[in-house]
Scaffold this active site. Structure first.
Site, PDB file in Angstrom:
ATOM      1  N   ARG A  51       7.959   2.931  14.271  1.00  0.00           N
ATOM      2  CA  ARG A  51       6.945   3.145  13.922  1.00  0.00           C
ATOM      3  C   ARG A  51       6.172   4.785  13.886  1.00  0.00           C
ATOM      4  O   ARG A  51       6.476   5.814  13.920  1.00  0.00           O
ATOM      5  CB  ARG A  51       6.232   2.548  12.641  1.00  0.00           C
ATOM      6  CG  ARG A  51       6.014   3.816  11.490  1.00  0.00           C
ATOM      7  CD  ARG A  51       4.949   3.198  10.550  1.00  0.00           C
ATOM      8  NE  ARG A  51       4.159   2.422  10.804  1.00  0.00           N
ATOM      9  CZ  ARG A  51       3.126   1.540   9.861  1.00  0.00           C
ATOM     10  NH1 ARG A  51       4.157   1.061   8.772  1.00  0.00           N
ATOM     11  NH2 ARG A  51       2.671   0.958  10.604  1.00  0.00           N
ATOM     12  N   ARG A 100      -7.523  28.697  17.115  1.00  0.00           N
ATOM     13  CA  ARG A 100      -7.518  27.871  15.639  1.00  0.00           C
ATOM     14  C   ARG A 100      -6.110  28.880  15.231  1.00  0.00           C
ATOM     15  O   ARG A 100      -5.860  29.939  14.563  1.00  0.00           O
ATOM     16  CB  ARG A 100      -8.235  27.927  14.669  1.00  0.00           C
ATOM     17  CG  ARG A 100      -7.928  27.934  12.827  1.00  0.00           C
ATOM     18  CD  ARG A 100      -9.182  27.078  12.429  1.00  0.00           C
ATOM     19  NE  ARG A 100      -8.983  26.240  10.697  1.00  0.00           N
ATOM     20  CZ  ARG A 100      -8.175  26.914   9.993  1.00  0.00           C
ATOM     21  NH1 ARG A 100      -7.772  28.314  10.185  1.00  0.00           N
ATOM     22  NH2 ARG A 100      -7.995  26.391   8.540  1.00  0.00           N
ATOM     23  N   HIS A 102      -2.387  28.035  12.736  1.00  0.00           N
ATOM     24  CA  HIS A 102      -1.981  27.187  12.059  1.00  0.00           C
ATOM     25  C   HIS A 102      -0.516  26.928  12.360  1.00  0.00           C
ATOM     26  O   HIS A 102       0.075  25.610  12.753  1.00  0.00           O
ATOM     27  CB  HIS A 102      -1.432  27.569  10.091  1.00  0.00           C
ATOM     28  CG  HIS A 102      -2.264  27.153   8.946  1.00  0.00           C
ATOM     29  ND1 HIS A 102      -3.537  28.796   9.571  1.00  0.00           N
ATOM     30  CD2 HIS A 102      -2.438  26.623   8.036  1.00  0.00           C
ATOM     31  CE1 HIS A 102      -4.689  28.304   8.487  1.00  0.00           C
ATOM     32  NE2 HIS A 102      -3.334  27.124   8.139  1.00  0.00           N
ATOM     33  N   LYS A 150       2.981   8.025   8.698  1.00  0.00           N
ATOM     34  CA  LYS A 150       1.599   7.629   8.769  1.00  0.00           C
ATOM     35  C   LYS A 150       0.450   8.967   9.640  1.00  0.00           C
ATOM     36  O   LYS A 150       0.372   8.846  11.262  1.00  0.00           O
ATOM     37  CB  LYS A 150       1.868   6.332   9.760  1.00  0.00           C
ATOM     38  CG  LYS A 150       0.326   5.523   9.992  1.00  0.00           C
ATOM     39  CD  LYS A 150       0.833   4.064   9.983  1.00  0.00           C
ATOM     40  CE  LYS A 150       0.021   3.097   9.726  1.00  0.00           C
ATOM     41  NZ  LYS A 150      -1.179   3.077   8.955  1.00  0.00           N
ATOM     42  N   GLU A 182       2.382   2.657  -3.976  1.00  0.00           N
ATOM     43  CA  GLU A 182       1.524   2.089  -3.054  1.00  0.00           C
ATOM     44  C   GLU A 182       0.215   1.639  -3.313  1.00  0.00           C
ATOM     45  O   GLU A 182       0.010   2.503  -3.834  1.00  0.00           O
ATOM     46  CB  GLU A 182       2.249   1.959  -1.578  1.00  0.00           C
ATOM     47  CG  GLU A 182       1.297   3.499  -0.862  1.00  0.00           C
ATOM     48  CD  GLU A 182       2.211   3.739  -0.074  1.00  0.00           C
ATOM     49  OE1 GLU A 182       2.362   2.870   1.039  1.00  0.00           O
ATOM     50  OE2 GLU A 182       2.148   5.186   0.884  1.00  0.00           O
TER      51      GLU A 182
HETATM   52  N1  PDD Z   1      -2.853   0.602   6.250  1.00  0.00           N
HETATM   53  N2  PDD Z   1       0.867   2.333   2.900  1.00  0.00           N
HETATM   54  C1  PDD Z   1      -0.227   3.240   3.432  1.00  0.00           C
HETATM   55  C2  PDD Z   1      -0.671   4.055   3.051  1.00  0.00           C
HETATM   56  C3  PDD Z   1      -0.999   2.223   4.568  1.00  0.00           C
HETATM   57  O1  PDD Z   1      -2.334   3.660   5.400  1.00  0.00           O
HETATM   58  C4  PDD Z   1      -0.940   0.623   5.195  1.00  0.00           C
HETATM   59  C5  PDD Z   1      -1.460   0.859   6.170  1.00  0.00           C
HETATM   60  C6  PDD Z   1       0.029   0.285   4.900  1.00  0.00           C
HETATM   61  C7  PDD Z   1       1.118  -0.701   5.565  1.00  0.00           C
HETATM   62  O2  PDD Z   1       1.540  -0.713   6.506  1.00  0.00           O
HETATM   63  P1  PDD Z   1       1.578  -1.768   7.606  1.00  0.00           P
HETATM   64  O3  PDD Z   1       2.249  -3.214   6.940  1.00  0.00           O
HETATM   65  O4  PDD Z   1       2.507  -1.519   8.449  1.00  0.00           O
HETATM   66  O5  PDD Z   1      -0.207  -1.771   7.940  1.00  0.00           O
HETATM   67  C8  PDD Z   1       1.126   1.254   3.516  1.00  0.00           C
HETATM   68  C9  PDD Z   1      -3.362   0.762   7.885  1.00  0.00           C
HETATM   69  C10 PDD Z   1      -3.683  -0.515   7.599  1.00  0.00           C
HETATM   70  C11 PDD Z   1      -5.024   1.607   7.721  1.00  0.00           C
HETATM   71  O6  PDD Z   1      -4.850   2.611   7.789  1.00  0.00           O
HETATM   72  O7  PDD Z   1      -6.033   1.587   8.412  1.00  0.00           O
END
Ligand code: PDD
Length: 291
Positions: A51, A100, A102, A150, A182
């Site tokens: 990921r 700075r 963008h 992420k 979520e």
């Molecule tokens: N967050 N969705 C979001 C928006 C998240 O931030 C997370 C995890 C998950 C779950 O993903 P995973 O099972 O891979 O941890 C779903 C982490 C733990 C954090 O931001 O601290």
């Protein structure tokens, strides 16, 4: 004394300094991972790294290390912080630009790599028979259209989580166009009439590593599971609701918007899946001491 990692060296947190011109600071131009370790053993490391590689590719940030180098760094960080049960937080930003702007720096600059550990509270899944469950509220999903990345750009998630906390809940379950996406920092599962449901992976949600494992465990143990959209009314009428994340594993939600979920106690399918999860974890990492 805890140790962090910054750009090639381990050090005390107070010695780690980052330029204010870092694009992570100025633009939230970076991505991150959170990887749990139990008994000092990294859990689902390859899945987290896949990921991470994807988040870097999607944002066109150079990956500074190969997978085995990442593994060594994470293992050393865990060992330097005493091993045991910890989470590894790692962040990669596009780096420090001269000014700075963008647009990306041209020529590219070295990415900034920062890593630290955090403590992990004893997860509810470790004691399914005595777990008390948590509360959640529903809120509109106000985030961007690439929640599969992420990204460290977590202001909307943070605002949503704070709203939940101020309402006496521990998580906000997010709704977009009448469908569950979520949680503010978790994935969502519901149970209805013995079937487990979770939204399919898309740009609207983060593909959670814990989510994937829960899906895998349900399939392996012949627990009916469907990856499909969940409407707001299905959420409200669910027999069980669970939220999953790497640091909290699988948490049963027993109250939604001040109404009980099902019987208002952690449900039977949650207990079953929690047991499978803990068995799987112990097989990989051994028994964890309670903290
Ligand atoms: N967050 N969705 C979001 C928006 C998240 O931030 C997370 C995890 C998950 C779950 O993903 P995973 O099972 O891979 O941890 C779903 C982490 C733990 C954090 O931001 O601290």
């Amino acid at each position: 004394m805890s140790q962090v990692y910054l750009n090639g060296a381990f050090m005390a947190p107070q010695d780690a300094h980052i330029s204010p011109l870092d694009r992570g600071f100025l633009f939230a131009d970076g991505i991150y991972e959170v990887i749990p370790a139990y008994n000092g053993v990294l859990f689902r490391f390859d899945e987290h790294l896949i990921r991470l590689e994807r988040s870097l590719a999607e944002t066109a940030i150079d990956n500074p290390y190969r997978r085995e180098e990442w593994r060594k760094l994470c293992e050393e960080l865990v060992a330097r912080n005493g091993g045991g049960n910890l989470s590894v937080y790692l962040q990669v930003t596009r780096g420090v630009a001269a000014k700075r702007d963008h647009a990306f720096p041209n020529p590219p600059v070295q990415p900034t790599v920062f890593m630290m550990t955090g403590s992990i509270a004893v997860p509810a899944a470790d004691s399914p028979d005595t777990a008390s469950g948590s509360r959640a509220i529903t809120l509109d999903d106000i985030r961007w259209a690439r929640c599969d990345i992420k990204s460290v750009s977590l202001l909307p998630n943070s605002l949503l989580r704070q709203q939940a906390v101020e309402a006496g809940a521990s998580e906000a379950i997010l709704l977009r166009d009448g469908f569950v996406t979520e949680g503010s920092a978790s994935n969502v599962f519901i149970v209805k009439n013995g079937t487990v449901l979770t939204p399919p992976k898309s740009h609207a949600i983060l593909g959670g590593i814990t989510r994937d494992l829960v899906v895998e465990l349900c399939l392996r143990h012949h627990i009916p599971l469907e990856e499909r959209e969940i409407t707001e009314s299905q959420l409200r009428q669910a027999d069980e609701i669970w939220v999953t994340s790497s640091t909290k594993e699988i948490v049963p939600v027993i109250q939604l918007n001040n109404s009980p979920v099902g019987d208002g106690v952690p449900g039977p399918l949650w207990k079953t899946v929690a047991r499978h999860y803990v068995t799987f974890k112990r097989r990989l990492c051994g028994h964890q001491d309670q903290e």
